[in-house]
Design an enzyme around this catalytic site. Structure first.
Site, PDB file in Angstrom:
ATOM      1  N   ASP A 121      -2.982  -9.630   7.815  1.00 55.50           N
ATOM      2  CA  ASP A 121      -1.652  -9.807   8.397  1.00 55.50           C
ATOM      3  C   ASP A 121      -1.177  -8.539   9.094  1.00 55.50           C
ATOM      4  O   ASP A 121      -0.418  -8.588  10.063  1.00 55.50           O
ATOM      5  CB  ASP A 121      -0.647 -10.209   7.318  1.00 55.50           C
ATOM      6  CG  ASP A 121      -0.537  -9.167   6.214  1.00 55.50           C
ATOM      7  OD1 ASP A 121      -1.552  -8.904   5.547  1.00 55.50           O
ATOM      8  OD2 ASP A 121       0.554  -8.611   6.022  1.00 55.50           O
TER       9      ASP A 121
ATOM     10  N   ILE B 188      10.306  -9.726 -20.356  1.00 54.31           N
ATOM     11  CA  ILE B 188      10.214  -8.572 -21.248  1.00 54.31           C
ATOM     12  C   ILE B 188      11.523  -8.400 -22.010  1.00 54.31           C
ATOM     13  O   ILE B 188      12.606  -8.737 -21.513  1.00 54.31           O
ATOM     14  CB  ILE B 188       9.872  -7.285 -20.461  1.00 54.31           C
ATOM     15  CG1 ILE B 188       9.588  -6.132 -21.436  1.00 54.31           C
ATOM     16  CG2 ILE B 188      10.978  -6.920 -19.470  1.00 54.31           C
ATOM     17  CD1 ILE B 188       8.938  -4.926 -20.788  1.00 54.31           C
TER      18      ILE B 188
ATOM     19  N   CYS C  69       0.829  -1.190   0.000  1.00 54.91           N
ATOM     20  CA  CYS C  69       0.000   0.000   0.000  1.00 54.91           C
ATOM     21  C   CYS C  69       0.870   1.248   0.000  1.00 54.91           C
ATOM     22  O   CYS C  69       2.083   1.192  -0.125  1.00 54.91           O
ATOM     23  CB  CYS C  69      -0.900   0.008   1.244  1.00 54.91           C
ATOM     24  SG  CYS C  69      -1.791  -1.529   1.529  1.00 54.91           S
TER      25      CYS C  69
ATOM     26  N   LEU D  18       8.398 -12.927 -11.951  1.00 52.87           N
ATOM     27  CA  LEU D  18       9.173 -12.203 -12.943  1.00 52.87           C
ATOM     28  C   LEU D  18      10.295 -13.129 -13.382  1.00 52.87           C
ATOM     29  O   LEU D  18      11.128 -13.536 -12.566  1.00 52.87           O
ATOM     30  CB  LEU D  18       9.745 -10.917 -12.346  1.00 52.87           C
ATOM     31  CG  LEU D  18       8.724  -9.904 -11.814  1.00 52.87           C
ATOM     32  CD1 LEU D  18       9.439  -8.697 -11.222  1.00 52.87           C
ATOM     33  CD2 LEU D  18       7.756  -9.472 -12.908  1.00 52.87           C
TER      34      LEU D  18
ATOM     35  N   THR E  12      21.603   3.386 -13.264  1.00 52.16           N
ATOM     36  CA  THR E  12      21.203   1.989 -13.472  1.00 52.16           C
ATOM     37  C   THR E  12      19.762   1.739 -13.036  1.00 52.16           C
ATOM     38  O   THR E  12      19.070   0.900 -13.623  1.00 52.16           O
ATOM     39  CB  THR E  12      22.170   1.020 -12.759  1.00 52.16           C
ATOM     40  OG1 THR E  12      21.935  -0.305 -13.212  1.00 52.16           O
ATOM     41  CG2 THR E  12      22.022   1.080 -11.244  1.00 52.16           C
TER      42      THR E  12
ATOM     43  N   GLY F  84      13.782 -11.793  -8.218  1.00 52.08           N
ATOM     44  CA  GLY F  84      15.076 -12.349  -7.814  1.00 52.08           C
ATOM     45  C   GLY F  84      16.046 -11.360  -7.222  1.00 52.08           C
ATOM     46  O   GLY F  84      17.238 -11.673  -7.076  1.00 52.08           O
TER      47      GLY F  84
ATOM     48  N   ARG G 296      17.618   2.923 -16.023  1.00 51.90           N
ATOM     49  CA  ARG G 296      17.754   1.989 -17.148  1.00 51.90           C
ATOM     50  C   ARG G 296      16.927   0.716 -16.921  1.00 51.90           C
ATOM     51  O   ARG G 296      16.220   0.253 -17.812  1.00 51.90           O
ATOM     52  CB  ARG G 296      19.220   1.603 -17.326  1.00 51.90           C
ATOM     53  CG  ARG G 296      20.129   2.686 -17.853  1.00 51.90           C
ATOM     54  CD  ARG G 296      21.564   2.167 -17.869  1.00 51.90           C
ATOM     55  NE  ARG G 296      22.518   3.133 -18.396  1.00 51.90           N
ATOM     56  CZ  ARG G 296      23.837   2.909 -18.464  1.00 51.90           C
ATOM     57  NH1 ARG G 296      24.322   1.753 -18.034  1.00 51.90           N
ATOM     58  NH2 ARG G 296      24.640   3.826 -18.953  1.00 51.90           N
TER      59      ARG G 296
ATOM     60  N   ASN H 169       2.351  -0.836   5.323  1.00 52.60           N
ATOM     61  CA  ASN H 169       2.592  -1.204   3.926  1.00 52.60           C
ATOM     62  C   ASN H 169       3.493  -2.432   3.920  1.00 52.60           C
ATOM     63  O   ASN H 169       4.568  -2.418   4.522  1.00 52.60           O
ATOM     64  CB  ASN H 169       3.283  -0.044   3.193  1.00 52.60           C
ATOM     65  CG  ASN H 169       3.828  -0.467   1.844  1.00 52.60           C
ATOM     66  OD1 ASN H 169       3.233  -1.284   1.150  1.00 52.60           O
ATOM     67  ND2 ASN H 169       4.973   0.084   1.474  1.00 52.60           N
ATOM     68  N   GLY H 170       3.043  -3.509   3.266  1.00 46.50           N
ATOM     69  CA  GLY H 170       3.874  -4.704   3.184  1.00 46.50           C
ATOM     70  C   GLY H 170       3.126  -5.962   3.569  1.00 46.50           C
ATOM     71  O   GLY H 170       1.898  -6.008   3.549  1.00 46.50           O
TER      72      GLY H 170
ATOM     73  N   ILE I 276      -4.188  -9.554   1.289  1.00 46.23           N
ATOM     74  CA  ILE I 276      -4.635 -10.478   2.341  1.00 46.23           C
ATOM     75  C   ILE I 276      -5.925  -9.930   2.954  1.00 46.23           C
ATOM     76  O   ILE I 276      -6.020  -8.735   3.229  1.00 46.23           O
ATOM     77  CB  ILE I 276      -3.561 -10.627   3.436  1.00 46.23           C
ATOM     78  CG1 ILE I 276      -2.231 -11.105   2.835  1.00 46.23           C
ATOM     79  CG2 ILE I 276      -4.035 -11.575   4.532  1.00 46.23           C
ATOM     80  CD1 ILE I 276      -2.262 -12.500   2.254  1.00 46.23           C
TER      81      ILE I 276
ATOM     82  N   ARG J 275      -4.845   1.559  -0.317  1.00 43.08           N
ATOM     83  CA  ARG J 275      -4.737   0.108  -0.163  1.00 43.08           C
ATOM     84  C   ARG J 275      -4.714  -0.670  -1.471  1.00 43.08           C
ATOM     85  O   ARG J 275      -5.533  -0.447  -2.352  1.00 43.08           O
ATOM     86  CB  ARG J 275      -5.893  -0.426   0.695  1.00 43.08           C
ATOM     87  CG  ARG J 275      -5.711  -1.914   1.033  1.00 43.08           C
ATOM     88  CD  ARG J 275      -6.875  -2.513   1.763  1.00 43.08           C
ATOM     89  NE  ARG J 275      -6.568  -3.888   2.167  1.00 43.08           N
ATOM     90  CZ  ARG J 275      -7.474  -4.831   2.390  1.00 43.08           C
ATOM     91  NH1 ARG J 275      -8.760  -4.547   2.291  1.00 43.08           N
ATOM     92  NH2 ARG J 275      -7.103  -6.047   2.740  1.00 43.08           N
ATOM     93  N   LEU J 276      -3.752  -1.612  -1.531  1.00 44.24           N
ATOM     94  CA  LEU J 276      -3.755  -2.674  -2.528  1.00 44.24           C
ATOM     95  C   LEU J 276      -4.101  -3.950  -1.772  1.00 44.24           C
ATOM     96  O   LEU J 276      -3.328  -4.405  -0.935  1.00 44.24           O
ATOM     97  CB  LEU J 276      -2.383  -2.805  -3.201  1.00 44.24           C
ATOM     98  CG  LEU J 276      -2.222  -3.931  -4.223  1.00 44.24           C
ATOM     99  CD1 LEU J 276      -3.119  -3.678  -5.427  1.00 44.24           C
ATOM    100  CD2 LEU J 276      -0.766  -4.067  -4.652  1.00 44.24           C
TER     101      LEU J 276
END
Length: 538
Positions: free
Chosen positions: A95, A255, A2, A225, A305, A331, A308, A71-72, A51, A47-48
């Site tokens: 959570d 991608i 969030c 991903l 970076t 990752g 990019r 958030n998390g 849970i 909010r996203l």
């Protein structure tokens, strides 16, 4: 996942705070709410829903007068409910709610009990505590305005023009008015002298598997991903195995500039091997250049970076959320933990190698984690990073440098990680991917991306502007025309010195060309050691 905004102090206009919070509406497109405490402090939340989709609305009240925004994800929330918080009555299955209950039970001394990725603020009367996860997977900023009010926010956008000074909240810390900043995360591996463990391949494999299992916690679909590099391919492989046990399919996403991009080719091989439902997204260089301004506004950085690599991630995230997926595994972190960047092979000693891995892990929140969060959350997509699990780090970081830095290093970046998953009787990945040379994400989408981007930025900045760079930007002066161009965009939206000071530039060590592209290292199979040198300040 969030966007949070908390203002400690009376007198802030409610409608203005709503507008400030809405600057982060991309982080939480599902719901928005605000609570003003009896003492006039304000908590706001975008909010996203991941849970408890129906009753997990924030801000959340505890058992009495304490309120919280978060958030998390807290991966051990059920364990905490079933044990040390079993005497508490909960309002939801979220959570997040365990945080306010832990505060009510333990006061300030509870943040170390959380296993997850988080940024939160709890307010109780005039007392409050703010905290950030151990590595800084979730962003958090803090500042003070001209009336002494304290601000906390997931991004700079809501606070940069409200505070006289602001900064990045340090990972692994909590803050209270009484204590100031307190470092609660103090792992042994931060002392390089204690990184002397022999490698145990099974322990390493089991720890990463468990870290991935935790991060499959969700009430919405999860994807991965998949760049075709070692790190994302391993998390994809482990996730595919775990979901297969539950009879679930895994969606993977890659991608590139086209289907022949290095990462796209490798990702297809992995997807075919794992049997994932694979989705490949393409973007053009022209499209990438066109969104640079909007992207830097989202990223809140001018690090070369980061810009990019975030461009393709921005397009990919949009495609993923358009399919209805809200969570992906990523990752990030493996290169820092295992010394995976090509420059690591040039470390003068194993002691230098180990110290560099520790520093890179500690500074991840300024680079890869910032990029991973903000380029995905620009479209309301949550990225989870198994390689930065606390328990996994206890195993991986303490392995001695002699094990991580093999005498024969050619093609052996992250050697012990590759070796741990080199299981011929039960293969995790095709050999050609398991032992593929390190390819940085911004290179892997297609080498023309960086090359053309450098050329474009050079065309937008004159030699005269570069000669005056130190006068225009005395702090963290840009060294190339590309860096100068990004800095001008950043300065347009975030002109404050405090904003510029939140940025740390990612620069490789132990190599002549300090451009962050992996191809600037002579060991790269497609090396271009002259990359970007023509636009460096003399």
């Amino acid at each position: 996942m969030c966007g949070i905004l908390a203002i400690i102090g009376k007198g802030k206009d409610e409608q203005l705070v709503k507008q400030l919070s809405k600057r982060m509406s991309h982080r939480g497109p599902d719901e928005s709410d605000m609570h003003i405490t009896e003492n006039g402090h304000i908590l706001s939340h975008e909010r996203l829903s991941i849970i408890d989709l129906h009753s997990g609305k924030q801000p959340i009240q505890g058992c009495s007068s304490a309120w919280m925004v978060h958030n998390g994800e807290i991966y051990n929330h059920q364990e905490l409910r079933d044990t040390i918080l079993k005497d508490h009555v909960f309002r939801s299955k979220s959570d997040s709610e365990v945080i306010v209950h832990l505060y009510e039970k333990f006061g300030y001394d509870f943040v170390h009990l959380l296993d997850g990725d988080f940024a939160f603020v709890v307010v109780d009367g005039d007392d409050y505590i703010a905290g950030r996860d151990p590595l800084g997977v979730k962003p958090l900023y803090y500042g003070v305005d001209d009336r002494g009010r304290m601000y906390f926010a997931s991004e700079m956008k809501p606070i940069a023009d409200q505070c006289k000074t602001f900064s990045t909240f340090p990972p692994g810390h909590y803050y209270t008015a009484e204590t100031g900043f307190v470092k609660y995360y103090t792992p042994e591996y931060e002392d390089y002298k204690k990184c002397r463990d022999e490698v145990d391949f099974k322990m390493l494999r089991d720890a990463l598997t468990e870290a991935t299992r935790k991060r499959l916690m969700s009430d919405v679909p999860i994807g991965v991903l998949l760049s075709g590099g070692l790190d994302s391919s391993l998390t994809s492989s482990i996730a595919a195995r775990l979901l297969k046990e539950k009879g679930k399919e895994l969606h993977s996403f890659s991608i590139g500039l086209d289907k022949e991009a290095p990462d796209a080719v490798a990702a297809r091989k992995v997807a075919d091997f794992l049997g994932t439902t694979h989705h490949e997204v393409h973007f053009t260089i022209e499209q990438g250049i066109a969104i640079l301004e909007k992207l830097i506004w989202h990223l809140e950085t001018y690090d070369v970076t980061s810009v990019r690599a975030s461009t393709p991630m921005y397009f990919l995230s949009k495609a993923i959320t358009d399919m209805g997926i809200k969570v992906v595994l990523s990752g990030e972190g493996a290169d820092e933990v295992f010394g995976g960047y090509l420059y690591f092979r040039n470390a003068p000693t194993t002691e230098d190698f180990t110290k560099e891995t520790i520093e890179r892990v500690q500074k991840l929140f300024t680079a890869d984690l910032l990029r991973a969060d903000k380029s995905t959350m620009a479209h309301g997509l949550e990225a989870r990073v198994p390689f930065l699990d606390k328990d996994f780090l206890e195993v991986a970081m303490k392995i001695k440098g002699e094990e991580k830095l093999p005498k024969t290093y050619e093609g052996k970046e992250k050697y012990i990680l590759r070796k741990a998953f080199d299981t011929p009787n039960d293969p995790y990945l095709p050999d050609e991917v398991l032992w593929r040379q390190k390819e940085q994400f911004s290179d892997g989408v297609g080498y023309n991306w960086i090359d053309t981007l450098i050329e474009y930025c050079a065309s937008q900045v004159t030699d005269e502007q570069m000669a005056e760079a130190a006068k225009q930007f005395p702090y963290n002066t840009p060294a190339t025309k590309e860096a100068y161009y990004y800095r001008t965009i950043f300065h347009k939206y975030y002109p404050q010195l405090s904003a510029a000071q939140t940025v740390r530039k990612w620069i490789p060590k132990w190599q002549e060309n300090q451009d962050p592209s992996g191809r600037a290292n002579a060991a790269h199979v497609k090396a271009d050691v002259e990359i970007a040198k023509s636009s460096v300040i003399a």
